[in-house]
Design a protein around this motif. Structure first.
Motif, PDB file in Angstrom:
ATOM      1  N   CYS A 189       0.843  -1.193   0.000  1.00 38.15           N
ATOM      2  CA  CYS A 189       0.000   0.000   0.000  1.00 38.15           C
ATOM      3  C   CYS A 189       0.878   1.243   0.000  1.00 38.15           C
ATOM      4  CB  CYS A 189      -0.981   0.017   1.179  1.00 38.15           C
ATOM      5  SG  CYS A 189      -0.211   0.171   2.793  1.00 38.15           S
ATOM      6  N   ARG A 226      -7.179   1.213  11.299  1.00 41.67           N
ATOM      7  CA  ARG A 226      -8.153   1.005  10.222  1.00 41.67           C
ATOM      8  C   ARG A 226      -7.715   1.584   8.881  1.00 41.67           C
ATOM      9  NH1 ARG A 226     -13.595  -0.421  10.097  1.00 41.67           N
ATOM     10  NH2 ARG A 226     -14.133  -0.794   7.913  1.00 41.67           N
ATOM     11  N   PRO A 227      -7.171   2.814   8.817  1.00 40.26           N
ATOM     12  CA  PRO A 227      -6.761   3.327   7.500  1.00 40.26           C
ATOM     13  C   PRO A 227      -5.686   2.470   6.831  1.00 40.26           C
ATOM     14  CG  PRO A 227      -6.917   5.118   9.087  1.00 40.26           C
ATOM     15  CD  PRO A 227      -7.027   3.845   9.866  1.00 40.26           C
ATOM     16  N   GLU A 229      -5.147  -0.800   7.409  1.00 37.57           N
ATOM     17  CA  GLU A 229      -5.828  -2.042   7.044  1.00 37.57           C
ATOM     18  C   GLU A 229      -6.617  -1.867   5.748  1.00 37.57           C
ATOM     19  OE1 GLU A 229      -9.574  -3.961   9.085  1.00 37.57           O
ATOM     20  OE2 GLU A 229      -7.801  -4.348  10.304  1.00 37.57           O
ATOM     21  N   ASP A 230      -7.325  -0.741   5.634  1.00 35.81           N
ATOM     22  CA  ASP A 230      -8.113  -0.471   4.427  1.00 35.81           C
ATOM     23  C   ASP A 230      -7.219  -0.296   3.200  1.00 35.81           C
ATOM     24  OD1 ASP A 230     -10.396  -0.602   5.931  1.00 35.81           O
ATOM     25  OD2 ASP A 230     -10.713   1.567   6.030  1.00 35.81           O
ATOM     26  N   ALA A 231      -6.080   0.390   3.396  1.00 36.52           N
ATOM     27  CA  ALA A 231      -5.176   0.638   2.271  1.00 36.52           C
ATOM     28  C   ALA A 231      -4.602  -0.675   1.735  1.00 36.52           C
ATOM     29  CB  ALA A 231      -4.051   1.574   2.696  1.00 36.52           C
ATOM     30  N   ALA A 233      -6.017  -3.561   1.876  1.00 34.47           N
ATOM     31  CA  ALA A 233      -7.091  -4.362   1.282  1.00 34.47           C
ATOM     32  C   ALA A 233      -7.646  -3.759  -0.006  1.00 34.47           C
ATOM     33  CB  ALA A 233      -8.223  -4.526   2.295  1.00 34.47           C
ATOM     34  N   ALA A 234      -7.500  -2.448  -0.176  1.00 32.33           N
ATOM     35  CA  ALA A 234      -8.132  -1.770  -1.319  1.00 32.33           C
ATOM     36  C   ALA A 234      -7.417  -2.111  -2.626  1.00 32.33           C
ATOM     37  CB  ALA A 234      -8.117  -0.267  -1.104  1.00 32.33           C
ATOM     38  N   GLY A 239      -5.779   1.918  -2.926  1.00 33.19           N
ATOM     39  CA  GLY A 239      -4.855   1.581  -1.860  1.00 33.19           C
ATOM     40  C   GLY A 239      -3.449   2.094  -2.072  1.00 33.19           C
ATOM     41  N   MET A 242      -3.777   6.424  -0.957  1.00 30.96           N
ATOM     42  CA  MET A 242      -4.524   6.638   0.273  1.00 30.96           C
ATOM     43  C   MET A 242      -4.040   7.923   0.947  1.00 30.96           C
ATOM     44  SD  MET A 242      -6.956   5.277   2.107  1.00 30.96           S
ATOM     45  CE  MET A 242      -7.028   3.548   1.625  1.00 30.96           C
ATOM     46  N   HIS A 254      -9.384   1.177  15.833  1.00 27.54           N
ATOM     47  CA  HIS A 254     -10.714   1.214  15.221  1.00 27.54           C
ATOM     48  C   HIS A 254     -11.662   2.050  16.075  1.00 27.54           C
ATOM     49  CE1 HIS A 254      -9.641  -2.291  12.582  1.00 27.54           C
ATOM     50  NE2 HIS A 254      -8.797  -2.452  13.561  1.00 27.54           N
TER      51      HIS A 254
END
Length: 254
Positions: A189, A226-227, A229-231, A233-234, A239, A242, A254
């Motif tokens: 990411c 969370r940011p 983790e999201d990056a 996964a995106a 991702g 970001m 979270h």
């Protein structure tokens, strides 16, 4: 007749002292890789290591209870020096040295500027499980030369962070590198620090918090914020572009 000393034997890479208090039992290590120059056979100045010390102090403090040892790599030469890739070779040596000193522990390579390129290039070392490249210097695409390799990153967690106003190292080159790396390894990411320059001073608190979250999560199995983790996964390009939100780190989880 005595054997003539070679330049490499005279000028060997070294590990700086552990930053902060050395843990009684080391269970993970960070190797900090300072910036350098494209070409130079000169010895790096002491100020090169000082640039990464604020980051090293933050990581050492946050990882103390986990048994984290943080070292600065002191290069033999300040230059990458073409196919010699001196800084990457020194990073590879340093990972070997970590294993010699501490045993079978996981290593995160954390590089700044040219050190970011060294971290990415040396990421295939067996001990390395993660790579963090901050404002990495990466070469321009050249049809006459092979592109910067990415296959060595397979199986590692990789985070690239770049300021959008960086006038020293081109953020678009790190984006294109991350695109290629993501095709080989889904655990890649990239965060963009909007309006910040090469040294990422404007949002230093957020950058340090992101770096700490990534390093401790990668080495010790903590849940990422969370940011991050999201990056990871995106899908691209989300991702890989970001935005690093203002205030990241004030409420890490979270």
């Amino acid at each position: 007749m005595a054997q003539q000393a070679t330049p490499d034997s005279v000028r060997a890479a070294r590990l700086g002292r552990v930053i902060g208090t050395r843990p009684s039992a080391v269970s993970g290590a960070v190797l900090l890789l300072p910036g350098g120059h494209e070409t130079s056979a000169r010895k790096p100045p002491p100020i090169a290591a000082s640039v990464v010390r604020a980051l090293g102090r933050r990581l050492a403090r946050d990882g103390r209870d986990e048994g984290l040892a943080v070292h600065v790599v002191r290069y033999r030469y300040r230059g990458w020096n073409g196919a010699q890739a001196e800084l990457a070779a020194d990073a590879d040596w340093a990972a070997d040295e970590i294993i010699r000193r501490y045993g079978d522990v996981s290593v995160c390579l954390v590089g700044v500027d040219m050190g970011g390129r060294a971290a990415l290039r040396a990421g295939g070392h067996d001990a390395v499980n993660s790579i963090l490249a901050l404002a990495p210097w990466l070469p321009e695409d050249d049809v006459a030369a092979s592109p910067e390799p990415v296959k060595q990153l397979v199986g590692r967690r990789v985070l690239v962070v770049h300021g959008t106003n960086d006038e020293r190292t081109d953020p678009e080159l790190s984006f294109r590198f991350a695109q290629r790396a993501k095709k080989a390894n889904r655990d890649v990411c990239r965060f963009e620090v909007h309006s910040d320059g090469h040294r990422l001073h404007q949002h230093q608190g957020e950058v340090l918090a992101l770096a700490s979250d990534f390093v401790l999560g990668s080495l010790f199995g903590h849940a990422y914020a969370r940011p991050l983790e999201d990056a990871l996964a995106a899908p691209p390009p989300l991702g890989l572009r970001m935005p690093l939100a203002s205030g990241f780190g004030a409420s890490m989880r979270h």
